[in-house]
Design a protein around this motif. Structure first.
Motif, PDB file in Angstrom:
ATOM      1  N   GLU A   1       0.797  -1.226   0.000  1.00 58.36           N
ATOM      2  CA  GLU A   1       0.000   0.000   0.000  1.00 58.36           C
ATOM      3  C   GLU A   1       0.831   1.280   0.000  1.00 58.36           C
ATOM      4  N   ILE A   2       2.136   1.176   0.283  1.00 56.58           N
ATOM      5  CA  ILE A   2       2.999   2.359   0.275  1.00 56.58           C
ATOM      6  C   ILE A   2       4.144   2.199  -0.739  1.00 56.58           C
ATOM      7  N   LEU A   3       4.936   1.142  -0.583  1.00 52.84           N
ATOM      8  CA  LEU A   3       6.139   1.002  -1.408  1.00 52.84           C
ATOM      9  C   LEU A   3       5.816   0.824  -2.887  1.00 52.84           C
ATOM     10  N   LEU A   4       4.894  -0.068  -3.211  1.00 54.62           N
ATOM     11  CA  LEU A   4       4.569  -0.304  -4.620  1.00 54.62           C
ATOM     12  C   LEU A   4       4.018   0.943  -5.303  1.00 54.62           C
ATOM     13  N   PRO A   5       2.998   1.615  -4.734  1.00 56.97           N
ATOM     14  CA  PRO A   5       2.545   2.860  -5.373  1.00 56.97           C
ATOM     15  C   PRO A   5       3.607   3.953  -5.384  1.00 56.97           C
ATOM     16  N   LEU A   6       4.532   3.953  -4.393  1.00 63.36           N
ATOM     17  CA  LEU A   6       5.623   4.926  -4.401  1.00 63.36           C
ATOM     18  C   LEU A   6       6.525   4.700  -5.607  1.00 63.36           C
ATOM     19  N   VAL A   7       6.899   3.449  -5.851  1.00 62.19           N
ATOM     20  CA  VAL A   7       7.734   3.138  -7.009  1.00 62.19           C
ATOM     21  C   VAL A   7       7.011   3.520  -8.294  1.00 62.19           C
ATOM     22  N   MET A   8       5.723   3.214  -8.369  1.00 63.25           N
ATOM     23  CA  MET A   8       4.946   3.551  -9.572  1.00 63.25           C
ATOM     24  C   MET A   8       4.852   5.065  -9.754  1.00 63.25           C
ATOM     25  N   TYR A   9       4.691   5.796  -8.650  1.00 62.96           N
ATOM     26  CA  TYR A   9       4.628   7.254  -8.759  1.00 62.96           C
ATOM     27  C   TYR A   9       5.961   7.823  -9.228  1.00 62.96           C
ATOM     28  N   GLN A  10       7.067   7.305  -8.699  1.00 63.93           N
ATOM     29  CA  GLN A  10       8.380   7.793  -9.110  1.00 63.93           C
ATOM     30  C   GLN A  10       8.666   7.485 -10.576  1.00 63.93           C
ATOM     31  N   MET A  11       8.073   6.405 -11.083  1.00 61.80           N
ATOM     32  CA  MET A  11       8.269   6.032 -12.488  1.00 61.80           C
ATOM     33  C   MET A  11       7.376   6.826 -13.432  1.00 61.80           C
ATOM     34  N   THR A  12       6.160   7.129 -12.979  1.00 61.57           N
ATOM     35  CA  THR A  12       5.157   7.688 -13.897  1.00 61.57           C
ATOM     36  C   THR A  12       4.700   9.101 -13.566  1.00 61.57           C
ATOM     37  N   SER A  13       4.906   9.556 -12.330  1.00 60.68           N
ATOM     38  CA  SER A  13       4.386  10.845 -11.833  1.00 60.68           C
ATOM     39  C   SER A  13       2.865  10.914 -11.899  1.00 60.68           C
TER      40      SER A  13
ATOM     41  N   PRO B   1      -0.792  11.139 -10.727  1.00 65.13           N
ATOM     42  CA  PRO B   1      -1.475  11.545  -9.489  1.00 65.13           C
ATOM     43  C   PRO B   1      -2.242  10.400  -8.835  1.00 65.13           C
ATOM     44  N   ARG B   2      -2.632   9.426  -9.635  1.00 65.21           N
ATOM     45  CA  ARG B   2      -3.387   8.287  -9.088  1.00 65.21           C
ATOM     46  C   ARG B   2      -2.585   7.551  -8.023  1.00 65.21           C
ATOM     47  N   HIS B   3      -1.308   7.357  -8.286  1.00 63.68           N
ATOM     48  CA  HIS B   3      -0.472   6.636  -7.319  1.00 63.68           C
ATOM     49  C   HIS B   3      -0.192   7.498  -6.081  1.00 63.68           C
ATOM     50  N   LEU B   4       0.012   8.801  -6.285  1.00 66.98           N
ATOM     51  CA  LEU B   4       0.207   9.696  -5.144  1.00 66.98           C
ATOM     52  C   LEU B   4      -1.054   9.745  -4.287  1.00 66.98           C
ATOM     53  N   ASP B   5      -2.213   9.790  -4.924  1.00 71.01           N
ATOM     54  CA  ASP B   5      -3.476   9.802  -4.182  1.00 71.01           C
ATOM     55  C   ASP B   5      -3.618   8.551  -3.332  1.00 71.01           C
ATOM     56  N   ARG B   6      -3.193   7.422  -3.889  1.00 69.92           N
ATOM     57  CA  ARG B   6      -3.314   6.167  -3.150  1.00 69.92           C
ATOM     58  C   ARG B   6      -2.448   6.198  -1.892  1.00 69.92           C
ATOM     59  N   ILE B   7      -1.226   6.695  -2.025  1.00 68.05           N
ATOM     60  CA  ILE B   7      -0.335   6.791  -0.861  1.00 68.05           C
ATOM     61  C   ILE B   7      -0.918   7.758   0.178  1.00 68.05           C
ATOM     62  N   ALA B   8      -1.324   8.934  -0.292  1.00 67.52           N
ATOM     63  CA  ALA B   8      -1.851   9.955   0.624  1.00 67.52           C
ATOM     64  C   ALA B   8      -3.101   9.460   1.340  1.00 67.52           C
ATOM     65  N   ASP B   9      -3.972   8.772   0.612  1.00 68.79           N
ATOM     66  CA  ASP B   9      -5.201   8.268   1.236  1.00 68.79           C
ATOM     67  C   ASP B   9      -4.891   7.195   2.269  1.00 68.79           C
ATOM     68  N   THR B  10      -3.907   6.339   1.985  1.00 65.28           N
ATOM     69  CA  THR B  10      -3.517   5.307   2.942  1.00 65.28           C
ATOM     70  C   THR B  10      -2.922   5.931   4.197  1.00 65.28           C
ATOM     71  N   MET B  11      -2.077   6.953   4.017  1.00 62.00           N
ATOM     72  CA  MET B  11      -1.404   7.572   5.151  1.00 62.00           C
ATOM     73  C   MET B  11      -2.346   8.390   6.020  1.00 62.00           C
ATOM     74  N   SER B  12      -3.429   8.911   5.427  1.00 64.25           N
ATOM     75  CA  SER B  12      -4.259   9.878   6.145  1.00 64.25           C
ATOM     76  C   SER B  12      -5.728   9.494   6.260  1.00 64.25           C
ATOM     77  N   GLN B  13      -6.086   8.265   5.865  1.00 66.32           N
ATOM     78  CA  GLN B  13      -7.499   7.902   5.833  1.00 66.32           C
ATOM     79  C   GLN B  13      -8.284   8.896   4.975  1.00 66.32           C
ATOM     80  N   SER B  14      -7.694   9.231   3.822  1.00 65.28           N
ATOM     81  CA  SER B  14      -8.323  10.086   2.801  1.00 65.28           C
ATOM     82  C   SER B  14      -8.634  11.490   3.303  1.00 65.28           C
ATOM     83  N   SER B  15      -7.781  12.008   4.214  1.00 60.94           N
ATOM     84  CA  SER B  15      -8.041  13.347   4.759  1.00 60.94           C
ATOM     85  C   SER B  15      -6.880  14.311   4.547  1.00 60.94           C
ATOM     86  N   MET B  16      -5.848  13.915   3.779  1.00 62.56           N
ATOM     87  CA  MET B  16      -4.679  14.775   3.640  1.00 62.56           C
ATOM     88  C   MET B  16      -5.008  16.041   2.860  1.00 62.56           C
TER      89      MET B  16
END
Length: 291
Positions: A166-178, A180-195
């Motif tokens: 839920e963090i590392l895989l979308p992080l790698v994908m975000y770094q490869m592709t930039s 926003p979908r992958h960044l949103d997934r990380i942010a939502d996981t870290m903040s319960q969709s409140s970031m």
């Protein structure tokens, strides 16, 4: 090493712009002071009434100091707050990284306290910052009058399998592709969709332009804290992927001699604005009683 930057490409400029915008958004005066330490030059944000009791606030890891400082703004009304940019993390301090597994951060903290003529203090630390406080508790417990650890590192860890998925895989994908979908997934996981959007933009640039600090603070042992008797409040998130409340509570009760309370909220690693209201009430009540 001192000559190796933690930033990629023009990342330092971009992240410092985020930093300055955050500081400028505060509706109170902030002093910005550089302190020479044995571990490198350290940039410190200082705010609150000069006559107030001192409170040191350590930033979360791999993010900018004013972002996590903004979680505790009510403290500026009563306390003299010292918030250093952690050495080796994004900010205006030197970029050389120091170990969070030995007494380095304790000695670094002691030098900062000496610069500001503070003998003992209350400490507040979210995430990696909580791990720094535990290093101080292990090596220089007499420096701590009381401590508040918010979703702290240095006690236990969550599921590595879940973190990878839920963090590392979308992080790698975000770094490869930039994407926003992958960044949103990380942010939502870290903040319960409140970031907040501003924070999401900051962590997006951190993921893109920073050589992330991957070493977590050492997991603290009961033996290390045998001389640490200051009152401690822990505030934890039941949905925190990094340091979940159920594991945190059990281990903290085992190793922290004077754990006053371990409070929990149904939140992720990043608190929502609603949770921050409750968290600051908890902290102010704790400080009023034990400091």
């Amino acid at each position: 090493m001192k000559d190796r930057t933690i930033y990629k490409r023009d990342g330092k400029k971009r992240i410092m712009q985020h930093y300055d915008r955050y500081v400028n958004s505060f509706d109170f005066g902030v002093e910005r002071i550089f302190v020479e330490t044995s571990y490198g030059k350290t940039h410190v944000l200082v705010a609150g009434p000069p006559e107030g009791k001192p409170v040191f606030i350590f930033q979360g890891g791999n993010c900018i100091n004013p972002m996590t400082l903004s979680w505790f703004l009510p403290l500026m009304g009563h306390y003299r707050v010292y918030a250093p940019d952690t050495i080796g993390h994004p900010g205006f301090s030197d970029e050389n990284r120091i170990s969070a597994k030995d007494d380095s951060f304790a000695r670094w903290t002691k030098e900062l306290m000496e610069h500001f003529h503070v003998e003992r203090s209350a400490f507040v630390g979210p995430s990696y910052g909580g791990g720094i406080i535990l290093r101080l508790a292990a090596f220089m417990p007499d420096k701590i009058d009381c401590a508040v650890l918010v979703s702290p590192a240095g006690i236990t860890l969550g599921s590595k399998v879940r973190m990878m998925g839920e963090i590392l895989l979308p992080l790698v994908m975000y770094q490869m592709t930039s994407s926003p979908r992958h960044l949103d997934r990380i942010a939502d996981t870290m903040s319960q969709s409140s970031m907040k959007e501003v924070d999401k933009n900051v962590i997006g640039d951190v993921f893109t332009y920073l050589r992330l600090e991957q070493d977590m603070p050492k997991l603290t042992t009961k033996e290390e804290l045998k001389h640490f008797n200051a009152p401690v409040l822990i505030i934890a998130g039941e949905e925190d992927i990094f340091f979940p409340e159920d594991r945190l509570r059990i281990r903290a009760q085992e190793i922290i001699p004077n754990l006053i309370e371990c409070k929990s909220y149904v939140m992720g690693h990043f608190p929502s604005e609603e949770h921050l209201v409750k968290i600051n009430q908890d902290i102010e009540e704790f400080l009023h009683k034990y400091y």
